[in-house]
Design a protein around this motif. Structure first.
Motif, short mmCIF file in Angstrom:
data_model
loop_
_atom_site.label_atom_id
_atom_site.label_comp_id
_atom_site.label_asym_id
_atom_site.label_seq_id
_atom_site.Cartn_x
_atom_site.Cartn_y
_atom_site.Cartn_z
N SER A 1 -105.07 9.28 16.79
CA SER A 1 -103.97 9.73 17.66
C SER A 1 -104.49 10.20 19.00
O SER A 1 -103.88 9.96 20.03
CB SER A 1 -103.21 10.89 17.04
OG SER A 1 -103.30 10.85 15.67
N PHE A 2 -105.60 10.87 18.98
CA PHE A 2 -106.17 11.38 20.22
C PHE A 2 -106.35 10.25 21.21
O PHE A 2 -106.01 10.34 22.38
CB PHE A 2 -107.51 12.05 19.93
CG PHE A 2 -108.35 12.23 21.15
CD1 PHE A 2 -109.45 11.42 21.38
CD2 PHE A 2 -108.02 13.17 22.10
CE1 PHE A 2 -110.23 11.58 22.51
CE2 PHE A 2 -108.79 13.33 23.24
CZ PHE A 2 -109.89 12.53 23.45
N ARG A 3 -106.88 9.16 20.73
CA ARG A 3 -107.16 8.04 21.62
C ARG A 3 -105.88 7.37 22.08
O ARG A 3 -105.76 6.93 23.21
CB ARG A 3 -108.05 7.03 20.88
CG ARG A 3 -108.75 6.08 21.80
CD ARG A 3 -109.90 5.39 21.09
NE ARG A 3 -111.06 6.21 20.95
CZ ARG A 3 -111.86 6.56 21.95
NH1 ARG A 3 -111.59 6.18 23.16
NH2 ARG A 3 -112.91 7.31 21.72
N LYS A 4 -104.91 7.32 21.17
CA LYS A 4 -103.62 6.73 21.55
C LYS A 4 -103.01 7.49 22.70
O LYS A 4 -102.51 6.91 23.65
CB LYS A 4 -102.65 6.80 20.35
CG LYS A 4 -102.78 5.64 19.40
CD LYS A 4 -101.68 5.70 18.35
CE LYS A 4 -101.99 6.68 17.25
NZ LYS A 4 -101.00 6.65 16.18
N THR B 1 -101.55 7.63 28.58
CA THR B 1 -101.45 8.21 29.91
C THR B 1 -102.21 7.40 30.93
O THR B 1 -102.02 7.57 32.12
CB THR B 1 -102.00 9.65 29.92
OG1 THR B 1 -103.33 9.63 29.42
CG2 THR B 1 -101.17 10.53 29.03
N ASN B 2 -103.05 6.51 30.49
CA ASN B 2 -103.76 5.65 31.43
C ASN B 2 -102.91 4.49 31.88
O ASN B 2 -103.00 4.02 33.00
CB ASN B 2 -105.00 5.07 30.77
CG ASN B 2 -106.21 5.91 31.07
OD1 ASN B 2 -106.33 6.46 32.14
ND2 ASN B 2 -107.10 6.01 30.11
N LEU B 3 -102.07 4.00 30.99
CA LEU B 3 -101.40 2.73 31.24
C LEU B 3 -100.54 2.69 32.49
O LEU B 3 -100.60 1.74 33.24
CB LEU B 3 -100.55 2.35 30.03
CG LEU B 3 -101.39 1.91 28.84
CD1 LEU B 3 -100.51 1.58 27.66
CD2 LEU B 3 -102.22 0.70 29.22
N LYS C 1 -100.89 3.76 35.23
CA LYS C 1 -101.73 3.51 36.40
C LYS C 1 -101.90 2.03 36.63
O LYS C 1 -102.08 1.58 37.74
CB LYS C 1 -103.11 4.13 36.13
CG LYS C 1 -103.21 5.58 36.53
CD LYS C 1 -104.50 5.81 37.25
CE LYS C 1 -104.48 5.03 38.51
NZ LYS C 1 -105.33 5.36 39.55
N ASN C 2 -101.91 1.29 35.54
CA ASN C 2 -102.18 -0.14 35.70
C ASN C 2 -100.95 -0.92 36.10
O ASN C 2 -100.96 -2.13 36.13
CB ASN C 2 -102.73 -0.70 34.40
CG ASN C 2 -104.13 -0.18 34.15
OD1 ASN C 2 -104.78 0.25 35.07
ND2 ASN C 2 -104.54 -0.20 32.91
N THR D 1 -104.48 9.41 24.91
CA THR D 1 -105.28 9.23 26.12
C THR D 1 -104.92 7.94 26.80
O THR D 1 -104.74 7.88 28.00
CB THR D 1 -106.77 9.19 25.77
OG1 THR D 1 -107.08 10.36 25.05
CG2 THR D 1 -107.60 9.13 27.03
N MET D 2 -104.81 6.90 26.02
CA MET D 2 -104.59 5.59 26.63
C MET D 2 -103.17 5.45 27.12
O MET D 2 -102.93 4.79 28.12
CB MET D 2 -104.94 4.50 25.63
CG MET D 2 -106.44 4.46 25.47
SD MET D 2 -107.03 3.17 24.42
CE MET D 2 -106.48 3.70 22.85
N SER E 1 -98.71 16.28 24.91
CA SER E 1 -99.89 17.00 24.47
C SER E 1 -99.64 17.73 23.18
O SER E 1 -100.30 18.67 22.86
CB SER E 1 -100.27 17.99 25.56
OG SER E 1 -99.13 18.80 25.83
#
Lengths: 594, 270
Positions: free
Chosen positions: B123-126, B131-133, B135-136, B128-129, B146
């Motif tokens: 879940s942690f990684r999910k 919130t990155n998306l 941007k793309n 993180t990613m 959070s």
């Protein structure tokens, strides 16, 4: 003879060793007095070696138990805290692992257990001078953290990975009361982040911090308190901040701590440029000791290059929070000739992986994570060609974790031919039941090639469309395999039977959604005592089958987790593990021990 | 009924139950033709005809999914033109939580359900990613958050009791609608919500909104920070969860009173 104070990676393990099994009196065979034996044994750190030592004879068993300083417990329910403290009187460091690994993916209900508190209360009495506690997948409450902070005056190192149940209030207690704290490593936990003021609880007198990792917390901390902390802790070697720390602040921190060996940055871009990029670059250049960089959130072509001056000596680059594109990665890797470990997102694409193959000849470990794991159509990501490209350029590759949407048998065969030294091969083809997309055949031959070609394979995760043939290969060839993960694979009981009939070194087997039934389960009857644990969920097991197993093997705990939906006779989630502690006394109502 | 363990997924919570409903334990030998493979999920196998095989089985899970958004097309002015929200018809399996797909694409892609715990990402990684998306430049999804919860009450006219839901556990209007549908399975939600407010803002024109309101049985409304009752779907998702204090499912006729306001809003934006 004291332990070496250096933090060691290999730790000891408590075996479920029955003292009666140890050879009886052997004084004539063992001419060394304890004063000689103990110092010699204290130099042995590997837990496997220590287990072997303890089995030689009673004298060695005793000498070993008195000289052990680290105890590693891979399954907190395999032994009770009382047994541990009874056997090892002088422990300074404890590593405890709790829930089955599939709890990371929400397959284990909350309140399943693995509460650390019962351990702490026993440890407090037996090891008041305990220094280190490393927990993985344990349930940790704020009360437990407070108890820890108040009852162990020499406490130095706390590491929490994938734990849950606590909040930043617990961290406040640790920061406030642990006067000798050297390590606070908070990673990937289910933590209730109530604010960043825990960081301000470190007293002004604390100067011993060596490791501080709060990258996975979200709240802002007081930067001035952080800066002061970093300034006064001259031995700080690992600093991983969270995303709220901006570039300016990072620069200040780096100037205070040029001795860092591991750095986790905060957000690595800025909207308002307050300081020229050249300044930042120079600062990175002055960090001569950096071996690891992580974080790098939101970074882009403008800011990523500031780390170039620090890249030549990097051995580990963790870009799994930075959605880089292929050319950004390529430009970066040109500077990273010493890289041994690389974690990236699949946004880098096959072209990015070609760059890896071109520029990182020393690479040993590669992990490619999916940026968008739940998107099933129109996804880019990486394919088999990126995988092959890396293998061509990186012959020392021995650890891979690769998430992709398509793969071919031929590509995997090529990869392992290029890199026969694989010890960890974890391939996740994200589309369930995906065959070789070129030939439309199952992926059996891919994993057959892996187990045939890689004699040192210790850990394997399989995916894609797989028949029993895959498991026949695994059982036959994977002689050193210790950990196997299987999901949505196999055709019949034979699959599991093959594995249980082979794989002499198997320790952990986790299976979900496979057509393996009772006959397969029972074929492994005698094997389970030599394994740490077996997890089977959504297979074809029934309560009766599990009862038979439980009856035949009293030294195993056979636990079934009941699900509201499934019928009463089905065993929906089964967790089987060896134990010397008997059935769990803290099992919640939905866990039945048979 | 068992709730999927992970709020992200609305779909098959357990593929194996699906297996059991088909002929499971009698399959011995896997043939390369692959058509016989009855393991678990749709999306196995190579052709789309096979997916239809799972249709009747999946029906067990889809029984709660009424018409919902299903056959309602509305003109979003998003980049791909016509959008449709699916989920109702039984041959189409639950596509998972990001349900908005252009109509054209729907026809060619195999329908895949989402499974708890797959792919095996922590879940942690999910988070993180996720919130990155944005941007793309991909479709903006709300931050998975959070770990805070945002519970709001949901009332429905005529229902004997209210429900509470955690708004943070949904990423867009489609997910919210699906969840409400499940909860209050006797109503039909109007497809006035788009997958993200960006499209909705421009997309709802006067006549369309009127059609929807007249043609529907129920309408989803919310009380915002100012205490006003608004039509759900007008604003971007992030703005919505920031300002929503409670939700109410009203009869269509009562919501007509809201229409002028929403119209005015649309007019102001256009």
């Amino acid at each position: 003879m004291d332990l070496n104070q250096k933090r060691t990676r290999t730790v000891d393990r408590v075996d479920s060793v029955d003292p009666d099994l140890v050879s009886p009196e052997s004084t004539p065979m063992c001419p060394f007095p304890d004063e000689v034996l103990e110092p010699v044994l204290s130099l042995i750190n590997s837990h496997k070696d220590r287990s072997s030592v303890s089995l030689v004879c009673k004298d060695w068993y005793n000498a070993e138990r008195w000289s052990r300083r680290h105890v590693f417990i891979g399954n907190c329910y395999s032994v009770s805290p009382e047994i541990v403290v009874g056997r090892f009187p002088k422990i300074r460091s404890v590593t405890l692992k709790g829930k089955p690994r599939f709890s990371d993916f929400n397959l284990v209900p909350e309140d399943w257990g693995a509460d650390v508190y019962p351990w702490l209360s026993v440890l407090a009495k037996a090891y008041p001078f305990l220094e280190e506690l490393r927990l993985k997948r344990m349930a940790v409450s704020d009360e437990s953290l407070e108890f820890l902070a108040m009852n162990f005056p020499e406490f130095k190192a706390l590491s929490l990975l994938s734990c849950d149940g606590f909040s930043t209030d617990g961290l406040k207690a640790i920061a406030t009361h642990c006067r000798n704290l050297a390590e606070l490593d908070i990673q990937e936990n289910g933590i209730d982040d109530l604010g960043g003021d825990w960081l301000s609880c470190f007293p002004e007198t604390l100067t011993t911090l060596q490791v501080l990792n709060f990258a996975s917390l979200n709240s802002e901390v007081s930067f001035s308190d952080l800066e002061k902390l970093v300034t006064r802790c001259k031995s700080l070697r690992v600093l991983k901040v969270n995303r709220t720390i901006n570039l300016d602040q990072l620069q200040k921190l780096l100037l205070r701590a040029p001795q860092l060996t591991e750095l986790g940055t905060g957000t690595f871009t800025q909207d308002l440029v307050t300081r020229p990029v050249a300044d930042l670059e120079a600062t990175f250049g002055s960090c001569k000791n950096l071996l690891t960089i992580s974080g790098l959130w939101d970074t882009n072509s403008l800011y990523l290059p500031v780390i170039y001056p620090a890249c030549a000596s990097l051995t580990f680059l963790n870009l799994s929070c930075a959605a880089l594109r292929s050319f950004e990665l390529a430009m970066l890797l040109i500077h990273c000739k010493s890289l041994r470990r690389l974690w990236v997102l699949d946004t880098v694409g096959d072209m990015g992986l070609e760059a890896v193959g071109s520029w990182c000849p020393l690479l040993e470990e590669l992990r490619v994570f999916p940026a968008d794991p739940f998107e099933q159509e129109n996804v880019a990501g990486v394919t088999e060609s990126g995988f092959v490209a890396v293998s061509r350029g990186c012959p020392k590759l021995h650890y891979v974790l690769y998430f992709c949407h398509q793969m071919t048998n031929a590509a995997v065969a090529t990869v392992v031919q290029n890199c026969p030294g694989f010890t960890h091969f974890r391939l996740c083809i994200m589309n369930l039941g995906q065959p070789d997309y070129v030939t439309n055949e199952p992926m059996d031959e891919a994993f057959g090639a892996v187990v045939r070609t890689c004699p040192n394979l210790q850990r394997l995760a399989v995916s894609g469309l797989l028949t029993d043939l895959t498991f026949e290969y695994i059982g036959k060839y994977a002689k050193n395999l210790e950990i196997l993960s299987v999901a949505f694979a196999g055709s019949s009981d034979l699959g599991l039977k093959y594995v249980l009939g082979g794989c002499p070194r198997l320790r952990k087997l986790e299976i979900r959604d496979c057509p393996f039934g009772n006959a397969a389960l029972l074929s492994g009857l005698t094997k389970y005592e030599s394994m740490r644990s077996l997890w089977m969920s959504a297979c074809n097991l029934t309560m009766n089958g599990c009862r038979v197993l439980a009856k035949e093997m009293p030294r195993l705990n056979v636990e079934v987790m009941k699900d509201e939906d499934s019928e009463d006779s089905q065993a929906h989630k089964v967790y089987i593990y060896r134990t010397v502690a008997g059935p769990r006394r803290d099992a919640p109502p939905f866990v039945l021990t048979l | 009924m068992s709730v999927p363990l992970e709020h992200d997924y609305i779909g098959l919570s357990d593929a194996s139950s699906l297996e059991r409903s088909t002929e499971s334990s009698n399959i011995n030998v896997f043939t390369l033709k692959a058509t016989e493979l009855s393991l678990g999920l749709p999306g196995f196998g190579k052709s789309y005809e096979e997916n239809a095989k799972f249709g009747p089985v999946v029906k067990n899970y889809m029984s709660g999914a009424k018409r919902g958004f299903s056959d309602v097309n509305f003109n979003g002015s998003g980049p791909s033109g016509k959008w449709a929200l699916n989920g109702g018809s039984e041959a189409d399996l639950c596509k998972g939580v990001n349900d908005v797909k252009p109509v054209e694409e729907e026809k060619k892609g195999p329908v895949k359900a989402q499974v708890v715990g797959w792919p095996p990402i922590r879940s942690f990684r999910k988070n993180t990613m996720a919130t990155n998306l944005p941007k793309n430049g991909d479709v903006a999804e709300a931050n998975l958050g959070s770990g805070e919860c945002l519970y709001v009450k949901v009332s429905m006219d005529g229902a004997p009791y209210l429900r509470k839901i955690d708004l943070k556990s949904y990423r867009n209007y489609a997910e919210l609608s699906k969840a409400l549908e499940k909860m209050f399975s006797c109503f039909t939600l109007v497809g006035q919500c788009s997958s993200n407010g960006i499209k909705g803002r421009d997309g709802l024109n006067e006549s369309k909104l009127k059609d929807l309101l007249h043609g529907s049985e129920c309408v989803l409304t919310y009380e915002d920070k100012d205490g006003d009752w608004m039509l759900v779907g007008d604003v971007p998702w992030e703005m919505f969860i920031d300002s929503c204090k409670r939700l109410r499912i009203t009869k269509g006729s009562e919501a007509i009173g809201l229409a002028p306001r929403s119209m005015a809003k649309c007019k102001n934006r256009n």
